[in-house]
Design a protein around this motif. Structure first.
Motif, PDB file in Angstrom:
ATOM      1  N   GLY A 162       7.438   7.585   9.356  1.00 45.17           N
ATOM      2  CA  GLY A 162       6.660   6.430   9.787  1.00 45.17           C
ATOM      3  C   GLY A 162       5.294   6.769  10.344  1.00 45.17           C
ATOM      4  N   ALA A 163       4.909   8.034  10.305  1.00 43.70           N
ATOM      5  CA  ALA A 163       3.627   8.449  10.880  1.00 43.70           C
ATOM      6  C   ALA A 163       2.460   7.899  10.065  1.00 43.70           C
ATOM      7  N   GLU A 164       1.366   7.593  10.751  1.00 39.48           N
ATOM      8  CA  GLU A 164       0.120   7.199  10.113  1.00 39.48           C
ATOM      9  C   GLU A 164      -0.936   8.246  10.452  1.00 39.48           C
ATOM     10  N   PHE A 165      -1.663   8.695   9.450  1.00 37.70           N
ATOM     11  CA  PHE A 165      -2.685   9.714   9.682  1.00 37.70           C
ATOM     12  C   PHE A 165      -3.682   9.712   8.533  1.00 37.70           C
ATOM     13  N   ARG A 166      -4.743  10.486   8.706  1.00 37.96           N
ATOM     14  CA  ARG A 166      -5.736  10.650   7.643  1.00 37.96           C
ATOM     15  C   ARG A 166      -5.274  11.765   6.710  1.00 37.96           C
ATOM     16  N   ALA A 167      -5.089  11.418   5.460  1.00 35.74           N
ATOM     17  CA  ALA A 167      -4.593  12.401   4.488  1.00 35.74           C
ATOM     18  C   ALA A 167      -5.541  13.596   4.383  1.00 35.74           C
ATOM     19  N   LEU A 168      -6.848  13.334   4.466  1.00 38.46           N
ATOM     20  CA  LEU A 168      -7.812  14.428   4.311  1.00 38.46           C
ATOM     21  C   LEU A 168      -7.614  15.494   5.385  1.00 38.46           C
TER      22      LEU A 168
END
Length: 458
Positions: A162-168
């Protein structure tokens, strides 16, 4: 054995010698017979090309046609762009003694060094490519694949459901780890911790820093001085690693790229420490953020289309690497990381009917090649099937350049990208959170907002 003072002197000398301002007086080129282009001040054109390339290239093509000229700092040197595949073919097939890539890439000299494969021409380039090639052949890539998969699995295994983050950010961290472990062959955690921040500062160089190399006095000021200081410290770490690796008792059994390069060569021909340093930095700059950005765009497109995501997850589960590679290639087409391929003419040459004088820099626009309707039908649509069981027409998909200068690490980049996509998509559902667009980092383009995604364990 070189001391730290010796390394500092080598770094300072490289920066001085390779700065564009110290490359000697350039011959004057008559601009009258060149293809049309804007008449804006040189610094405005240079800034447009470096900073706003994704709008600048299409604007110039709309205004001036398939061939156009931009003038660049220092000195208003002309760069002539060509945008049709037959033009690219002429350039890629050109005599390498006439079409020099090294001089055209000279802006990278202070960072990469004069022995960099990207900066060499003629016999020097041929020798370096011959020594480097065995480390990137099919047999070597198969040996690297298991380690890349191991590094990717460790990274993905640490993500929270469920984590949200910047893929880059995560792809940058992951591809950096691949470079350090698979290319540099560093496994000691203390050394990895010392290298990571130095490498990141080397990669994250703004266009202003690159432009500043044309004015050597800037190297004593602010961000330019900080860049020189970082390079000196990175060089110290790299030369120490090279010296120690040469005497490692298990050198012959090691499979990392650095160890292979130390052992490589015929008739006693080997890369010396300075050559190894320059080639490693080249592999770092050419293979780190470029792959991370391509992977981020692949996750962006996958995360926006549930049907595409499901197809990719089936491919990951079934070991269908061809489909995952097609996704990666389509991400590189729709979201080009590098804007152009360039050569500098050592003698007059005719390209696309234009008679161009010696000293002119020429090159295909990757941005235009990838978005032309006649090259790729419905070019704004993400369609991996373009690369399944077929390749696009020659010279219409050129993220790795072409001809004898085609990127030596192309196979490594695709192998790495597929292995990472496989690990991510086998473990998680991916949803893209919002839209994104390209922005210029240095010589590369990256997602402006870093591709925000949410991952949910499958």
């Amino acid at each position: 054995m070189a001391t730290l003072d010796d390394v500092s002197e080598l770094t300072a000398e490289r920066m001085r010698r390779m700065s564009p301002g110290n490359q000697g007086k350039l011959p004057r080129i008559d601009l009258a017979g060149l293809p049309p282009g804007p008449r804006w001040p040189v610094l405005v054109q240079t800034a447009g090309l470096l900073r706003f390339r994704h709008r600048f290239h299409p604007y110039l093509r709309r205004k001036y046609g398939d061939v156009f000229t931009v003038r660049l700092a220092p000195g208003g040197r002309p760069l002539v762009f060509f945008t049709r595949p037959e033009h690219a073919k002429e350039i890629f097939a050109g005599d390498p003694e006439v079409f020099h890539a090294g001089k055209a890439n000279g802006i990278l000299g202070p960072i990469m060094g004069e022995h960099s494969l990207l900066l060499q021409d003629g016999g020097d380039h041929k020798r370096a490519r011959k020594l480097l090639m065995p480390a990137f052949n099919g047999h070597a890539l198969r040996e690297y694949q298991s380690l890349v998969t191991e590094v990717a699995r460790a990274e993905v295994g640490g993500w929270r459901d469920g984590a949200e983050f910047r893929a880059l950010e995560r792809m940058n961290a992951l591809t950096l780890e691949v470079i350090l472990r698979v290319v540099f062959g560093v496994t000691d955690e203390a050394r990895l911790a010392a290298l990571r921040p130095r490498v990141n500062k080397t990669v994250n160089i703004s266009p202003a820093i690159l432009l500043g190399w044309a004015y050597p006095r800037l190297q004593r000021l602010g961000p330019w001085k900080a860049t020189v200081d970082n390079q000196r410290r990175l060089d110290e770490l790299m030369y120490a690693e090279i010296r120690e690796r040469r005497t490692a008792p298990d050198l012959a059994e090691r499979t990392d790229v650095l160890s292979r390069l130390i052992l490589q060569g015929e008739d006693g021909d080997r890369l010396d420490d300075t050559e190894l340093r320059d080639q490693l930095v080249t592999l770092l700059l050419a293979g780190h953020e470029t792959t991370a950005s391509a992977l981020s765009w692949a996750l962006y497109e996958t995360g926006r289309d549930p049907e595409l995501l499901a197809r990719c997850q089936r491919a990951a589960a079934e070991g269908d690497d061809d489909y995952l590679e097609a996704v990666l290639k389509e991400a590189m087409r729709l979201h080009p990381i590098i804007p152009m391929v360039v050569r500098t003419l050592q003698r007059p040459a005719t390209i696309a009917g234009w008679d161009l004088p010696a000293g002119t820099t020429v090159g295909p626009s990757i941005i235009i090649a990838h978005q032309r309707e006649d090259n790729h039908p419905d070019p704004d649509v993400f369609r991996p099937e373009r690369f399944l069981g077929q390749n696009p027409p020659a010279n219409t998909w050129i993220p790795f350049g072409g001809g004898v200068r085609r990127c030596l690490g192309a196979g490594f980049s695709l192998m790495e990208g597929v292995a990472i996509l496989r690990e991510v998509l086998a473990a998680y559902d991916v949803v893209a959170l919002g839209d994104d667009e390209p922005k210029v980092r240095n010589i590369t383009s990256v997602p402006r907002r870093g591709v925000r995604i949410r991952v949910t364990a499958r």
